[in-house]
Design a protein around this motif. Sequence first.
Motif, PDB file in Angstrom:
ATOM      1  N   LEU A 178       0.853  -1.332   0.017  1.00 47.26           N
ATOM      2  CA  LEU A 178      -0.182   0.081   0.063  1.00 47.26           C
ATOM      3  C   LEU A 178       0.913   1.171  -0.012  1.00 47.26           C
ATOM      4  N   LEU A 179       1.872   1.241   0.791  1.00 46.49           N
ATOM      5  CA  LEU A 179       2.830   2.474   0.830  1.00 46.49           C
ATOM      6  C   LEU A 179       3.594   2.683  -0.579  1.00 46.49           C
ATOM      7  N   LEU A 180       3.939   1.633  -1.157  1.00 47.48           N
ATOM      8  CA  LEU A 180       4.381   1.857  -2.418  1.00 47.48           C
ATOM      9  C   LEU A 180       3.582   2.282  -3.564  1.00 47.48           C
ATOM     10  N   ARG A 181       2.159   2.046  -3.337  1.00 40.21           N
ATOM     11  CA  ARG A 181       1.524   2.453  -4.350  1.00 40.21           C
ATOM     12  C   ARG A 181       1.105   3.950  -4.049  1.00 40.21           C
ATOM     13  N   MET A 182       1.146   4.245  -2.656  1.00 36.62           N
ATOM     14  CA  MET A 182       0.907   5.759  -2.463  1.00 36.62           C
ATOM     15  C   MET A 182       2.108   6.487  -2.744  1.00 36.62           C
ATOM     16  N   LEU A 183       3.236   5.938  -2.706  1.00 36.57           N
ATOM     17  CA  LEU A 183       4.425   6.603  -3.418  1.00 36.57           C
ATOM     18  C   LEU A 183       4.596   6.637  -4.772  1.00 36.57           C
ATOM     19  N   GLY A 184       3.840   5.892  -5.438  1.00 43.06           N
ATOM     20  CA  GLY A 184       3.728   6.019  -6.896  1.00 43.06           C
ATOM     21  C   GLY A 184       4.747   4.955  -7.496  1.00 43.06           C
ATOM     22  N   ASP A 185       4.851   3.904  -7.105  1.00 48.04           N
ATOM     23  CA  ASP A 185       5.723   2.919  -7.515  1.00 48.04           C
ATOM     24  C   ASP A 185       4.815   2.195  -8.749  1.00 48.04           C
ATOM     25  N   PRO A 186       5.596   2.280 -10.036  1.00 46.89           N
ATOM     26  CA  PRO A 186       4.733   2.091 -11.231  1.00 46.89           C
ATOM     27  C   PRO A 186       4.481   0.447 -11.439  1.00 46.89           C
ATOM     28  N   VAL A 187       5.284  -0.281 -10.782  1.00 46.19           N
ATOM     29  CA  VAL A 187       5.229  -1.705 -10.794  1.00 46.19           C
ATOM     30  C   VAL A 187       3.814  -2.074 -10.052  1.00 46.19           C
ATOM     31  N   VAL A 188       3.885  -1.511  -8.796  1.00 45.44           N
ATOM     32  CA  VAL A 188       2.769  -1.816  -8.028  1.00 45.44           C
ATOM     33  C   VAL A 188       1.570  -1.434  -8.377  1.00 45.44           C
ATOM     34  N   ALA A 189       1.387  -0.176  -8.988  1.00 42.64           N
ATOM     35  CA  ALA A 189       0.352   0.784  -9.431  1.00 42.64           C
ATOM     36  C   ALA A 189      -0.042  -0.227 -10.945  1.00 42.64           C
ATOM     37  N   ASN A 190       0.712  -0.524 -11.608  1.00 39.47           N
ATOM     38  CA  ASN A 190       0.350  -1.197 -12.831  1.00 39.47           C
ATOM     39  C   ASN A 190      -0.205  -2.617 -12.872  1.00 39.47           C
ATOM     40  N   GLN A 191       0.384  -3.287 -11.693  1.00 34.60           N
ATOM     41  CA  GLN A 191       0.057  -4.574 -11.785  1.00 34.60           C
ATOM     42  C   GLN A 191      -0.625  -4.982 -10.232  1.00 34.60           C
ATOM     43  N   TRP A 192      -1.534  -3.979  -9.831  1.00 32.65           N
ATOM     44  CA  TRP A 192      -2.261  -4.021  -8.638  1.00 32.65           C
ATOM     45  C   TRP A 192      -3.072  -5.121  -8.279  1.00 32.65           C
ATOM     46  N   ASP A 193      -3.777  -5.579  -9.775  1.00 33.00           N
ATOM     47  CA  ASP A 193      -4.775  -6.738  -9.612  1.00 33.00           C
ATOM     48  C   ASP A 193      -4.149  -8.197  -9.602  1.00 33.00           C
ATOM     49  N   ASP A 194      -2.917  -8.043  -9.944  1.00 32.32           N
ATOM     50  CA  ASP A 194      -1.917  -9.292  -9.877  1.00 32.32           C
ATOM     51  C   ASP A 194      -1.375  -9.597  -8.517  1.00 32.32           C
ATOM     52  N   LEU A 195      -1.496  -8.513  -7.330  1.00 32.46           N
ATOM     53  CA  LEU A 195      -0.741  -8.679  -6.390  1.00 32.46           C
ATOM     54  C   LEU A 195      -1.368  -9.948  -5.316  1.00 32.46           C
ATOM     55  N   PRO A 196      -2.851 -10.126  -5.307  1.00 31.58           N
ATOM     56  CA  PRO A 196      -3.395 -10.923  -4.653  1.00 31.58           C
ATOM     57  C   PRO A 196      -2.668 -12.687  -5.033  1.00 31.58           C
ATOM     58  N   GLU A 197      -2.545 -12.926  -6.273  1.00 30.61           N
ATOM     59  CA  GLU A 197      -1.688 -14.195  -6.565  1.00 30.61           C
ATOM     60  C   GLU A 197      -0.398 -14.138  -6.161  1.00 30.61           C
ATOM     61  N   ALA A 198       0.212 -12.920  -6.313  1.00 34.97           N
ATOM     62  CA  ALA A 198       1.748 -12.961  -5.920  1.00 34.97           C
ATOM     63  C   ALA A 198       2.026 -13.204  -4.726  1.00 34.97           C
ATOM     64  N   VAL A 199       0.929 -12.512  -3.679  1.00 30.41           N
ATOM     65  CA  VAL A 199       1.279 -12.465  -2.242  1.00 30.41           C
ATOM     66  C   VAL A 199       0.944 -13.965  -1.628  1.00 30.41           C
ATOM     67  N   VAL A 200      -0.241 -14.757  -2.418  1.00 32.06           N
ATOM     68  CA  VAL A 200      -0.517 -15.921  -2.097  1.00 32.06           C
ATOM     69  C   VAL A 200       0.308 -17.203  -2.341  1.00 32.06           C
ATOM     70  N   SER A 201       1.199 -16.876  -3.536  1.00 32.10           N
ATOM     71  CA  SER A 201       2.096 -17.668  -3.916  1.00 32.10           C
ATOM     72  C   SER A 201       3.493 -17.595  -3.169  1.00 32.10           C
ATOM     73  N   MET A 202       3.694 -16.150  -2.622  1.00 30.92           N
ATOM     74  CA  MET A 202       4.889 -16.137  -1.809  1.00 30.92           C
ATOM     75  C   MET A 202       4.680 -16.698  -0.582  1.00 30.92           C
ATOM     76  N   THR A 203       3.229 -16.362  -0.109  1.00 29.21           N
ATOM     77  CA  THR A 203       3.222 -16.900   1.442  1.00 29.21           C
ATOM     78  C   THR A 203       3.131 -18.431   1.725  1.00 29.21           C
ATOM     79  N   LEU A 204       2.278 -18.819   0.478  1.00 27.14           N
ATOM     80  CA  LEU A 204       1.903 -20.515   0.753  1.00 27.14           C
ATOM     81  C   LEU A 204       3.101 -21.190  -0.048  1.00 27.14           C
TER      82      LEU A 204
END
Length: 206
Positions: free
Chosen positions: A174-200
């Motif tokens: 969230l902080l990265l998005r608020m700071l304007g990080d382009p990767v996080v902003a452009n791939q926001w919808d992909d983050l749930p899958e990335a976080v689940v994959s990393m976590t599990l």
Amino acid sequence: MAKEKVDPIQEQLIQARRDQILAAAISVFAEKGFQHATIRDVAKAAGIADGTIYNYFENKMALIMGILNRMNDTEDRDSDMGQAIGQDLHEFFRTYIGQRYGYMNDEGLEILRAVLPEVLVNPELRDAYMEQIITPTFGVSEKHFGKLVEDGTIRPVDVPLTLRVISATFLGLLLLRMLGDPVVANQWDDLPEAVVSMTLDGLKPS
């Protein structure tokens, strides 16, 4: 003494008015900042009399706590987390995390920008936020996560610490998005899958 019945229509009207006031508070706090905004400003934005707000919120701090509570979905966390029992873990967490990230649309980010600075610098508000929202939410999550450990769905872990690591990932993104990080902003919808994959699954190849 018998418990007094609550009129469901009246309850809905009260909730609608609270939501109206909170929406106005978000807009005013985002524009003027918490310290410079007044109850009168919020009332004007909500289109109601100043005194009406005090029927629903004691003061500005109660307003900001109401905003934080709504953003956290505190009342629904227990039932939401309880759905993990017996479900495919990947699918549950993908849906659950996706829902949480879905809240961080333009309005959600506006809420964070409006209230986060005050939470960080105001000890009284910070303590209330931890006591009334963060700690109970972790308590609910630890209960359900612990059951997943007990039934062997996930390996034995330090549940309280693991949940805080997962939360830190969420907040960091969230902080990265608020700071304007382009990767996080452009791939926001992909983050749930990335976080689940990393976590599990981790980073090691299967």
